[in-house]
Design a protein around this motif. Structure first.
Motif, PDB file in Angstrom:
ATOM      1  N   THR A  41       0.840  -1.181   0.000  1.00  0.00           N
ATOM      2  CA  THR A  41       0.000   0.000   0.000  1.00  0.00           C
ATOM      3  C   THR A  41       0.883   1.241   0.000  1.00  0.00           C
ATOM      4  N   GLY A  42       0.541   2.203  -0.818  1.00  0.00           N
ATOM      5  CA  GLY A  42       1.288   3.455  -0.871  1.00  0.00           C
ATOM      6  C   GLY A  42       2.297   3.524  -1.997  1.00  0.00           C
ATOM      7  N   PHE A  43       2.622   2.377  -2.599  1.00  0.00           N
ATOM      8  CA  PHE A  43       3.578   2.380  -3.713  1.00  0.00           C
ATOM      9  C   PHE A  43       2.984   3.217  -4.832  1.00  0.00           C
ATOM     10  N   ASP A  44       3.730   4.191  -5.331  1.00  0.00           N
ATOM     11  CA  ASP A  44       3.213   5.140  -6.315  1.00  0.00           C
ATOM     12  C   ASP A  44       4.008   5.023  -7.613  1.00  0.00           C
ATOM     13  N   GLU A  45       3.365   4.460  -8.632  1.00  0.00           N
ATOM     14  CA  GLU A  45       4.018   4.275  -9.939  1.00  0.00           C
ATOM     15  C   GLU A  45       4.432   5.595 -10.570  1.00  0.00           C
ATOM     16  N   LEU A  46       3.718   6.673 -10.277  1.00  0.00           N
ATOM     17  CA  LEU A  46       4.039   7.973 -10.852  1.00  0.00           C
ATOM     18  C   LEU A  46       5.337   8.524 -10.271  1.00  0.00           C
ATOM     19  N   ILE A  47       5.538   8.342  -8.991  1.00  0.00           N
ATOM     20  CA  ILE A  47       6.738   8.856  -8.327  1.00  0.00           C
ATOM     21  C   ILE A  47       7.931   7.922  -8.516  1.00  0.00           C
ATOM     22  N   HIS A  48       7.708   6.656  -8.714  1.00  0.00           N
ATOM     23  CA  HIS A  48       8.770   5.650  -8.669  1.00  0.00           C
ATOM     24  C   HIS A  48       9.936   5.830  -9.654  1.00  0.00           C
ATOM     25  N   PRO A  49       9.718   6.261 -10.911  1.00  0.00           N
ATOM     26  CA  PRO A  49      10.887   6.420 -11.794  1.00  0.00           C
ATOM     27  C   PRO A  49      11.946   7.307 -11.135  1.00  0.00           C
ATOM     28  N   ALA A  50      13.195   6.939 -11.312  1.00  0.00           N
ATOM     29  CA  ALA A  50      14.302   7.567 -10.581  1.00  0.00           C
ATOM     30  C   ALA A  50      14.323   9.087 -10.669  1.00  0.00           C
ATOM     31  N   THR A  51      14.089   9.647 -11.834  1.00  0.00           N
ATOM     32  CA  THR A  51      14.158  11.102 -11.971  1.00  0.00           C
ATOM     33  C   THR A  51      13.051  11.771 -11.169  1.00  0.00           C
ATOM     34  N   ARG A  52      11.811  11.262 -11.286  1.00  0.00           N
ATOM     35  CA  ARG A  52      10.717  11.866 -10.526  1.00  0.00           C
ATOM     36  C   ARG A  52      10.896  11.652  -9.029  1.00  0.00           C
ATOM     37  N   LEU A  53      11.379  10.482  -8.639  1.00  0.00           N
ATOM     38  CA  LEU A  53      11.640  10.226  -7.227  1.00  0.00           C
ATOM     39  C   LEU A  53      12.685  11.205  -6.696  1.00  0.00           C
ATOM     40  N   SER A  54      13.699  11.480  -7.483  1.00  0.00           N
ATOM     41  CA  SER A  54      14.735  12.438  -7.080  1.00  0.00           C
ATOM     42  C   SER A  54      14.164  13.849  -6.941  1.00  0.00           C
ATOM     43  N   VAL A  55      13.320  14.249  -7.873  1.00  0.00           N
ATOM     44  CA  VAL A  55      12.696  15.576  -7.821  1.00  0.00           C
ATOM     45  C   VAL A  55      11.847  15.697  -6.564  1.00  0.00           C
ATOM     46  N   VAL A  56      10.970  14.729  -6.343  1.00  0.00           N
ATOM     47  CA  VAL A  56      10.048  14.780  -5.208  1.00  0.00           C
ATOM     48  C   VAL A  56      10.830  14.714  -3.894  1.00  0.00           C
ATOM     49  N   SER A  57      11.854  13.901  -3.851  1.00  0.00           N
ATOM     50  CA  SER A  57      12.678  13.784  -2.656  1.00  0.00           C
ATOM     51  C   SER A  57      13.353  15.113  -2.326  1.00  0.00           C
ATOM     52  N   LEU A  58      13.872  15.776  -3.332  1.00  0.00           N
ATOM     53  CA  LEU A  58      14.514  17.073  -3.142  1.00  0.00           C
ATOM     54  C   LEU A  58      13.497  18.099  -2.638  1.00  0.00           C
ATOM     55  N   LEU A  59      12.313  18.097  -3.229  1.00  0.00           N
ATOM     56  CA  LEU A  59      11.278  19.056  -2.836  1.00  0.00           C
ATOM     57  C   LEU A  59      10.711  18.765  -1.449  1.00  0.00           C
ATOM     58  N   ILE A  81      16.901  22.890  -8.699  1.00  0.00           N
ATOM     59  CA  ILE A  81      16.519  21.494  -8.923  1.00  0.00           C
ATOM     60  C   ILE A  81      17.309  20.925 -10.099  1.00  0.00           C
ATOM     61  N   ARG A  82      17.323  21.666 -11.199  1.00  0.00           N
ATOM     62  CA  ARG A  82      18.037  21.232 -12.408  1.00  0.00           C
ATOM     63  C   ARG A  82      19.499  20.939 -12.103  1.00  0.00           C
ATOM     64  N   ASP A  83      20.161  21.873 -11.437  1.00  0.00           N
ATOM     65  CA  ASP A  83      21.584  21.715 -11.160  1.00  0.00           C
ATOM     66  C   ASP A  83      21.846  20.619 -10.125  1.00  0.00           C
ATOM     67  N   SER A  84      20.998  20.520  -9.117  1.00  0.00           N
ATOM     68  CA  SER A  84      21.174  19.499  -8.074  1.00  0.00           C
ATOM     69  C   SER A  84      21.059  18.092  -8.633  1.00  0.00           C
ATOM     70  N   LEU A  85      20.168  17.922  -9.639  1.00  0.00           N
ATOM     71  CA  LEU A  85      19.929  16.597 -10.199  1.00  0.00           C
ATOM     72  C   LEU A  85      20.633  16.370 -11.536  1.00  0.00           C
ATOM     73  N   SER A  86      21.407  17.355 -11.973  1.00  0.00           N
ATOM     74  CA  SER A  86      22.147  17.276 -13.248  1.00  0.00           C
ATOM     75  C   SER A  86      21.220  16.921 -14.416  1.00  0.00           C
ATOM     76  N   LEU A  87      20.126  17.672 -14.526  1.00  0.00           N
ATOM     77  CA  LEU A  87      19.167  17.470 -15.609  1.00  0.00           C
ATOM     78  C   LEU A  87      19.211  18.641 -16.572  1.00  0.00           C
ATOM     79  N   SER A  88      18.786  18.399 -17.796  1.00  0.00           N
ATOM     80  CA  SER A  88      18.629  19.496 -18.752  1.00  0.00           C
ATOM     81  C   SER A  88      17.327  20.218 -18.424  1.00  0.00           C
ATOM     82  N   ASP A  89      17.189  21.428 -18.928  1.00  0.00           N
ATOM     83  CA  ASP A  89      15.948  22.181 -18.725  1.00  0.00           C
ATOM     84  C   ASP A  89      14.751  21.392 -19.237  1.00  0.00           C
TER      85      ASP A  89
END
Length: 122
Positions: free
Chosen positions: A5-23, A34-42
């Motif tokens: 219970t509580g497992f969220d397929e939307l959050i689970h992918p690594a990039t989204r999990l990293s974003v949500v975790s940071l926030l 956020i972009r710089d912390s996670l080394s993502l492109s705009d």
């Protein structure tokens, strides 16, 4: 095996999990932080933020204008609840495995693999 219970397929992918975790650790965060912390492109970050915003997990606010325009992002209450539930579900999955010691992990990694009989010998 059932999904906890509580497992969220939307959050689970690594990039989204990293974003949500940071926030989860802050009230508001600048897009650039956020972009710089996670080394993502705009564009990669924008895509992930849009997906999370559509699910009402994030609020995105644009401030200022022209060259001084800034984008700020925060988790909504719904997003924070989803994140906390997902973390609890991940912990439940890990706890099911039981304790893993260095000796167990080493023994498992170095155990000889059984070979299947070859079809040529039949």
């Amino acid at each position: 095996m059932s999904t906890p219970t509580g497992f969220d397929e939307l959050i689970h992918p690594a990039t989204r999990l990293s974003v949500v975790s940071l926030l989860a650790a802050t009230e508001w965060a600048d897009f650039a932080f956020i972009r710089d912390s996670l080394s993502l492109s705009d564009s990669a970050l924008s895509k992930q933020l849009h997906t999370l915003e559509e699910a009402e997990y994030l609020e995105i606010r644009k401030e200022g204008g022209g060259r001084k325009r800034r984008t700020k992002v925060r988790l909504t209450d719904r997003g924070r609840t989803a994140f906390e539930g997902h973390v609890a579900a991940l912990r439940a999955i890990v706890e099911r495995a039981g304790p893993v010691t260095t000796a167990t992990a080493t023994a498992t990694a170095s155990a000889p693999q059984q070979q299947q009989p070859s079809k040529a010998g039949r």
